[in-house]
Scaffold this motif. Structure first.
Motif, PDB file in Angstrom:
ATOM      1  N   VAL A  57       0.841  -1.200   0.000  1.00  6.05           N
ATOM      2  CA  VAL A  57       0.000   0.000   0.000  1.00  6.05           C
ATOM      3  C   VAL A  57       0.872   1.246   0.000  1.00  6.05           C
ATOM      4  CG1 VAL A  57      -1.664   1.350   1.343  1.00  6.05           C
ATOM      5  CG2 VAL A  57      -2.013  -1.108   1.044  1.00  6.05           C
ATOM      6  N   LYS A  58       1.929   1.225   0.800  1.00  3.35           N
ATOM      7  CA  LYS A  58       2.827   2.384   0.862  1.00  3.35           C
ATOM      8  C   LYS A  58       3.494   2.628  -0.492  1.00  3.35           C
ATOM      9  CE  LYS A  58       6.615   4.472   3.332  1.00  3.35           C
ATOM     10  NZ  LYS A  58       7.479   4.511   4.453  1.00  3.35           N
ATOM     11  N   ALA A  59       3.982   1.577  -1.124  1.00  2.00           N
ATOM     12  CA  ALA A  59       4.644   1.723  -2.421  1.00  2.00           C
ATOM     13  C   ALA A  59       3.678   2.261  -3.477  1.00  2.00           C
ATOM     14  CB  ALA A  59       5.243   0.390  -2.872  1.00  2.00           C
ATOM     15  N   ALA A  60       2.468   1.718  -3.522  1.00  4.89           N
ATOM     16  CA  ALA A  60       1.477   2.175  -4.503  1.00  4.89           C
ATOM     17  C   ALA A  60       1.067   3.620  -4.209  1.00  4.89           C
ATOM     18  CB  ALA A  60       0.260   1.255  -4.486  1.00  4.89           C
ATOM     19  N   SER A  61       0.944   3.954  -2.935  1.00  7.22           N
ATOM     20  CA  SER A  61       0.593   5.322  -2.544  1.00  7.22           C
ATOM     21  C   SER A  61       1.687   6.299  -2.943  1.00  7.22           C
ATOM     22  CB  SER A  61       0.368   5.404  -1.027  1.00  7.22           C
ATOM     23  OG  SER A  61      -0.721   4.613  -0.637  1.00  7.22           O
TER      24      SER A  61
END
Length: 108
Positions: A57-61
């Motif tokens: 989620v952090k990477a996609a965000s």
């Protein structure tokens, strides 16, 4: 956390599906601002996610945030929507996975 993920997914999908032919720059900016706020909310509560899911989620965000930060204020709605389409699609898929991992029930 589930509510934050669900809201981000809904707003991400809304932004990704905007029609450049009928969307004003103000409407586009409002949708971008909403997604940015949602990303901040998810980041603030991301401790509830597991390591792998949280990292995804952090990477996609971060991918979405990076594109948003790189958008020129003079860009057309079409250009902006095109630039955001792929990272938003990736974020949407990641959010679906996170919702499943947390056993969240989507509100829509």
């Amino acid at each position: 956390m589930c509510q934050d993920l669900d809201k981000l997914k809904q707003d991400t999908d809304h932004l990704r599906n905007l029609d450049p032919a009928t969307t004003s720059k103000n409407d586009l900016q409002a949708a971008v601002d909403t997604v940015k706020q949602d990303l901040d909310n998810v980041s603030a509560s991301s401790g509830e996610l597991g390591n792998a899911t949280g990292a995804a989620v952090k990477a996609a965000s971060e991918s979405v945030k990076s594109v948003i930060q790189g958008i020129d204020s003079n860009s057309t709605v079409q250009t902006t929507v095109n630039l955001l389409k792929v990272p938003l699609q990736g974020l949407s898929g990641t959010l679906s996975t996170a919702n499943s991992a947390l056993r969240c029930t989507p509100s829509s």
